[in-house]
Design a protein around this motif. Structure first.
Motif, mmCIF file in Angstrom:
data_model
loop_
_atom_site.group_PDB
_atom_site.id
_atom_site.type_symbol
_atom_site.label_atom_id
_atom_site.label_comp_id
_atom_site.label_asym_id
_atom_site.label_seq_id
_atom_site.Cartn_x
_atom_site.Cartn_y
_atom_site.Cartn_z
ATOM 1 N N ALA A 105 24.009 -22.430 -8.457
ATOM 2 C CA ALA A 105 24.946 -23.477 -8.031
ATOM 3 C C ALA A 105 24.190 -24.748 -7.674
ATOM 4 O O ALA A 105 24.615 -25.858 -8.017
ATOM 5 C CB ALA A 105 25.780 -22.990 -6.850
ATOM 6 N N LEU A 106 23.085 -24.602 -7.004
ATOM 7 C CA LEU A 106 22.267 -25.757 -6.637
ATOM 8 C C LEU A 106 21.697 -26.434 -7.883
ATOM 9 O O LEU A 106 21.639 -27.662 -7.961
ATOM 10 C CB LEU A 106 21.155 -25.327 -5.691
ATOM 11 C CG LEU A 106 20.459 -26.434 -4.923
ATOM 12 C CD1 LEU A 106 21.440 -27.317 -4.190
ATOM 13 C CD2 LEU A 106 19.452 -25.845 -3.953
ATOM 14 N N ALA A 107 21.312 -25.633 -8.872
ATOM 15 C CA ALA A 107 20.806 -26.205 -10.133
ATOM 16 C C ALA A 107 21.908 -27.001 -10.834
ATOM 17 O O ALA A 107 21.648 -28.066 -11.400
ATOM 18 C CB ALA A 107 20.283 -25.099 -11.038
ATOM 19 N N ALA A 108 23.151 -26.515 -10.797
ATOM 20 C CA ALA A 108 24.266 -27.257 -11.394
ATOM 21 C C ALA A 108 24.540 -28.532 -10.602
ATOM 22 O O ALA A 108 24.857 -29.581 -11.173
ATOM 23 C CB ALA A 108 25.510 -26.382 -11.462
ATOM 24 N N ALA A 109 24.413 -28.469 -9.274
ATOM 25 C CA ALA A 109 24.666 -29.632 -8.421
ATOM 26 C C ALA A 109 23.636 -30.731 -8.635
ATOM 27 O O ALA A 109 23.948 -31.916 -8.516
ATOM 28 C CB ALA A 109 24.686 -29.218 -6.955
ATOM 29 N N SER A 113 21.376 -27.618 -14.610
ATOM 30 C CA SER A 113 22.024 -26.618 -15.463
ATOM 31 C C SER A 113 23.498 -26.955 -15.611
ATOM 32 O O SER A 113 24.027 -27.817 -14.908
ATOM 33 C CB SER A 113 21.861 -25.200 -14.882
ATOM 34 O OG SER A 113 22.855 -24.929 -13.927
ATOM 35 N N GLU A 114 24.129 -26.266 -16.524
ATOM 36 C CA GLU A 114 25.559 -26.465 -16.776
ATOM 37 C C GLU A 114 26.437 -25.506 -15.967
ATOM 38 O O GLU A 114 27.634 -25.454 -16.168
ATOM 39 C CB GLU A 114 25.852 -26.286 -18.277
ATOM 40 C CG GLU A 114 25.263 -27.381 -19.133
ATOM 41 C CD GLU A 114 25.851 -28.748 -18.791
ATOM 42 O OE1 GLU A 114 27.091 -28.870 -18.685
ATOM 43 O OE2 GLU A 114 25.058 -29.685 -18.608
ATOM 44 N N GLY A 115 25.819 -24.723 -15.078
ATOM 45 C CA GLY A 115 26.598 -23.781 -14.272
ATOM 46 C C GLY A 115 26.963 -22.548 -15.065
ATOM 47 O O GLY A 115 26.330 -22.208 -16.055
ATOM 48 N N GLY A 116 28.012 -21.872 -14.635
ATOM 49 C CA GLY A 116 28.458 -20.677 -15.324
ATOM 50 C C GLY A 116 29.177 -19.736 -14.380
ATOM 51 O O GLY A 116 29.455 -20.059 -13.219
#
Length: 178
Positions: A105-109, A113-116
């Protein structure tokens, strides 16, 4: 072992294997269908938040805003924004639970990353979570309980095990008698 005993054993084994394979396929199909419905609802919620994200882009933090469309009979959901610094801002429902902020989640924020999708257990609830980036705001996490789907799958598992056992026993009995 006599020929009759070997034939009985072979018949029961073949029927048992076929029934186990059929049960596994049926279980996987039902699980996929139930999860697919939850995933579709989560995608719809993420789309909603991505559409309204532009309203928040000028402010340092999103405010509680309008809620996504009603669930139309489905289980209620939870939503929060994860800021690039890791802070979680609950979007709804009021008094809801906080979805864990994971590394993904932090990587998407932070835009890495694109999340998932992921599954988590929070306060005794089994949740399906979809995390998606919201640009400079961070990421949105939407979640729905999987408890109803889990109950259906638990009952289905019991029914399938009973059917496999009864079918195998019936095949053994029929091959023994005939």
């Amino acid at each position: 072992m006599a020929l009759r005993g070997r034939l009985t054993l072979m018949s029961a084994l073949i029927v048992g294997v076929v029934l186990v394979l059929a049960a596994v396929v049926a279980y996987a199909a039902v699980r996929g269908q139930l999860r697919g419905q939850v995933d579709d609802a989560l995608r719809g919620n993420v789309s909603f938040y991505q559409r309204v994200a532009g309203r928040f882009s000028g402010s340092p933090q999103p405010q509680r805003g309008e809620a996504p469309p009603p669930n139309l009979g489905g289980p209620g959901g939870y939503a929060q924004v994860v800021r690039p610094n890791g802070a979680a801002i609950e979007l709804g429902p009021p008094g809801g639970l906080t979805i864990p902020v994971t590394e993904a989640a932090l990587a998407a924020a932070t835009g890495e990353s694109e999340g998932g999708f992921s599954d988590v257990h929070v306060e005794g609830l089994h949740l399906r979570v979809l995390t998606a980036p919201l640009g400079d705001i961070g990421a949105v996490q939407v979640a729905r309980p999987l408890d109803d789907a889990d109950r259906v799958l638990d009952r289905l598992r019991v029914v399938l095990v009973v059917l496999v056992l009864l079918g195998t026993a019936l095949a053994a009995l029929a091959s023994r008698v005939f």
